[in-house]
Design a protein around this motif. Sequence first.
Motif, mmCIF file in Angstrom:
data_model
loop_
_atom_site.group_PDB
_atom_site.id
_atom_site.type_symbol
_atom_site.label_atom_id
_atom_site.label_comp_id
_atom_site.label_asym_id
_atom_site.label_seq_id
_atom_site.Cartn_x
_atom_site.Cartn_y
_atom_site.Cartn_z
ATOM 1 N N ASP A 170 0.866 -1.183 0.000
ATOM 2 C CA ASP A 170 0.000 0.000 0.000
ATOM 3 C C ASP A 170 0.898 1.226 0.000
ATOM 4 O O ASP A 170 1.547 1.537 1.002
ATOM 5 C CB ASP A 170 -0.923 -0.006 1.216
ATOM 6 C CG ASP A 170 -1.971 1.106 1.173
ATOM 7 O OD1 ASP A 170 -1.794 2.079 0.420
ATOM 8 O OD2 ASP A 170 -2.977 0.994 1.909
ATOM 9 N N LEU A 171 0.944 1.922 -1.126
ATOM 10 C CA LEU A 171 1.821 3.084 -1.224
ATOM 11 C C LEU A 171 1.372 4.206 -0.296
ATOM 12 O O LEU A 171 2.148 5.114 0.008
ATOM 13 C CB LEU A 171 1.869 3.585 -2.673
ATOM 14 C CG LEU A 171 3.126 4.367 -3.041
ATOM 15 C CD1 LEU A 171 4.334 3.452 -3.088
ATOM 16 C CD2 LEU A 171 2.951 5.073 -4.385
ATOM 17 N N GLY A 172 0.128 4.129 0.192
ATOM 18 C CA GLY A 172 -0.334 5.117 1.162
ATOM 19 C C GLY A 172 0.469 5.109 2.442
ATOM 20 O O GLY A 172 0.471 6.096 3.189
ATOM 21 N N ASP A 173 1.165 4.001 2.702
ATOM 22 C CA ASP A 173 2.013 3.930 3.896
ATOM 23 C C ASP A 173 3.140 4.957 3.854
ATOM 24 O O ASP A 173 3.769 5.241 4.887
ATOM 25 C CB ASP A 173 2.625 2.528 4.034
ATOM 26 C CG ASP A 173 1.579 1.454 4.297
ATOM 27 O OD1 ASP A 173 0.453 1.798 4.706
ATOM 28 O OD2 ASP A 173 1.888 0.261 4.076
ATOM 29 N N TYR A 174 3.409 5.518 2.672
ATOM 30 C CA TYR A 174 4.545 6.424 2.506
ATOM 31 C C TYR A 174 4.128 7.892 2.452
ATOM 32 O O TYR A 174 4.960 8.751 2.150
ATOM 33 C CB TYR A 174 5.318 6.065 1.232
ATOM 34 C CG TYR A 174 5.994 4.725 1.306
ATOM 35 C CD1 TYR A 174 7.293 4.598 1.784
ATOM 36 C CD2 TYR A 174 5.315 3.566 0.929
ATOM 37 C CE1 TYR A 174 7.907 3.360 1.877
ATOM 38 C CE2 TYR A 174 5.926 2.321 1.015
ATOM 39 C CZ TYR A 174 7.213 2.224 1.488
ATOM 40 O OH TYR A 174 7.820 0.990 1.585
ATOM 41 N N CYS A 175 2.867 8.177 2.742
ATOM 42 C CA CYS A 175 2.424 9.568 2.601
ATOM 43 C C CYS A 175 2.850 10.438 3.784
ATOM 44 O O CYS A 175 2.712 11.657 3.740
ATOM 45 C CB CYS A 175 0.912 9.641 2.395
ATOM 46 S SG CYS A 175 -0.056 9.564 3.908
ATOM 47 N N GLY A 176 3.345 9.811 4.866
ATOM 48 C CA GLY A 176 3.836 10.577 6.000
ATOM 49 C C GLY A 176 2.788 10.880 7.041
ATOM 50 O O GLY A 176 3.081 11.559 8.034
ATOM 51 N N GLN A 177 1.557 10.409 6.829
ATOM 52 C CA GLN A 177 0.504 10.632 7.811
ATOM 53 C C GLN A 177 -0.565 9.570 7.660
ATOM 54 O O GLN A 177 -0.652 8.905 6.627
ATOM 55 C CB GLN A 177 -0.112 12.024 7.649
ATOM 56 C CG GLN A 177 -0.616 12.309 6.240
ATOM 57 C CD GLN A 177 -1.058 13.750 6.058
ATOM 58 O OE1 GLN A 177 -1.873 14.240 6.807
ATOM 59 N NE2 GLN A 177 -0.485 14.429 5.062
ATOM 60 N N THR A 178 -1.349 9.378 8.700
ATOM 61 C CA THR A 178 -2.425 8.407 8.664
ATOM 62 C C THR A 178 -3.746 9.152 8.528
ATOM 63 O O THR A 178 -4.096 9.971 9.394
ATOM 64 C CB THR A 178 -2.441 7.542 9.936
ATOM 65 O OG1 THR A 178 -1.188 6.864 10.044
ATOM 66 C CG2 THR A 178 -3.561 6.517 9.875
ATOM 67 N N LEU A 179 -4.459 8.890 7.453
ATOM 68 C CA LEU A 179 -5.726 9.561 7.172
ATOM 69 C C LEU A 179 -6.862 8.555 7.185
ATOM 70 O O LEU A 179 -6.663 7.362 6.951
ATOM 71 C CB LEU A 179 -5.665 10.252 5.804
ATOM 72 C CG LEU A 179 -4.522 11.241 5.574
ATOM 73 C CD1 LEU A 179 -4.546 11.736 4.144
ATOM 74 C CD2 LEU A 179 -4.618 12.398 6.546
ATOM 75 N N ALA A 180 -8.054 9.035 7.435
ATOM 76 C CA ALA A 180 -9.233 8.165 7.384
ATOM 77 C C ALA A 180 -9.511 7.725 5.953
ATOM 78 O O ALA A 180 -10.067 6.652 5.718
ATOM 79 C CB ALA A 180 -10.441 8.899 7.963
ATOM 80 N N ASP A 181 -9.110 8.535 5.003
ATOM 81 C CA ASP A 181 -9.356 8.264 3.582
ATOM 82 C C ASP A 181 -8.108 7.628 2.973
ATOM 83 O O ASP A 181 -7.116 8.307 2.716
ATOM 84 C CB ASP A 181 -9.694 9.572 2.863
ATOM 85 C CG ASP A 181 -10.077 9.356 1.403
ATOM 86 O OD1 ASP A 181 -9.912 8.221 0.898
ATOM 87 O OD2 ASP A 181 -10.526 10.328 0.777
ATOM 88 N N ASN A 182 -8.153 6.296 2.726
ATOM 89 C CA ASN A 182 -6.986 5.624 2.148
ATOM 90 C C ASN A 182 -6.717 6.110 0.735
ATOM 91 O O ASN A 182 -5.565 6.162 0.298
ATOM 92 C CB ASN A 182 -7.184 4.104 2.152
ATOM 93 C CG ASN A 182 -5.984 3.351 1.598
ATOM 94 O OD1 ASN A 182 -6.061 2.711 0.560
ATOM 95 N ND2 ASN A 182 -4.843 3.434 2.288
ATOM 96 N N ASP A 183 -7.759 6.480 -0.012
ATOM 97 C CA ASP A 183 -7.559 7.010 -1.357
ATOM 98 C C ASP A 183 -6.647 8.232 -1.322
ATOM 99 O O ASP A 183 -5.736 8.375 -2.139
ATOM 100 C CB ASP A 183 -8.893 7.399 -1.998
ATOM 101 C CG ASP A 183 -9.774 6.201 -2.307
ATOM 102 O OD1 ASP A 183 -9.276 5.059 -2.198
ATOM 103 O OD2 ASP A 183 -10.945 6.396 -2.661
#
Length: 380
Positions: A287-300
């Motif tokens: 999941d490339l979202g793991d690299y966004c630097g923050q945890t959001l409710a919206d995975n998109d």
Amino acid sequence: MTEFIPPGTRHIDLPSPFPMKRGGALHGARIAYETWGELNAARDNAILIVTGLSPDAHAAANAGNPEPGWWEAMLGPGKPIDSQHWFVICVNSLGSCKGSTGPASVDPVTGELYRLEFPELSVEDGADAAAHVVRALGIEHLACLIGNSMGGMTALALLIRHPGLARNHINISGAARALPFSIAIRSLQREAIRLDPQWNLGRYDDAHYPESGMRMARKLGVITYRSALEWDGRFGRVRLDSDRADDEPFGLEFEVESYLEGHARRFVRRFDPNCYLYLSRSMDWFDLGDYCGQTLADNDEQVRLGLASIRVEKALAIGVQTDILFPLQQQQEIAEGLSAGGADSRFLPLESPQGHDAFLVDIGRFGPAVAGFLAELRGR
């Protein structure tokens, strides 16, 4: 079990120890690779291909192995990936059984096969290993990174973990994360293998091989690699000839059943079941979202931010409208995310009827797209 190493395969040793993303490390590990063409004096004409789950490094015929490769129509002199202009590298994935270190390899620490003692495998581990191969060959910057299917995931992981290593990118039927449908299919494939008594918690051998489980896993895969449109066009409801029909109760009756059976039987003894399990699960975890630097409710949104943090000059994301395994919106997501990061990024949806496997067989559509992008890189 024995490894299935094609002739002409070369190897590069990984650093020892080689740390794994989810913990543990490999000692004395290596990656199998093959090459085509010549590296120029400026060392700026290199292309790296990272593959799907099952292919080896032999993408096309070369001096080391004249047999046709899995992408023969795409790679070679005068072909869309033209080895007269490009120095092309293809690596076999870490965790595979086609020459790279994986669960079917011998652990140098114990002298026994790794089997389920192999560390947990992530897509990122494969990306790190591929990046090491590039640098070991003396290449500081790839002209282009090409990833197909699982390789599309590996390519994105490489780009985000090794910034600057690739200037441009072609993502073919790839994804920035695993979606629930794909996870569900792969879960069923793994279950088919694990429930085969011959699997024996990974401790099988050539005489006691989980053939039924692997056959079922491969059939499930093949069904999702193509589209319902193609199955209907190729087979319809055609039944087997009476002298070819399976005489078992509820046995094979239709041509499509026979095709799946034949395809599965050709595959099962050519791929290690434990390697299949490890590589399959690695895709589910990605999941490339793991690299966004923050945890959001919206995975998109997390995935978009992860993609936008990647820096490449030009990118092309190609998908197929009939792909149910890596659906078209995933390639659109890649193109839009890379564009948000400043790349000249394009999304190309193709109308091929051949589903996820179209990039392997529908060269009439994929070839011109890839050739055109690479021609732009050469300034033509």
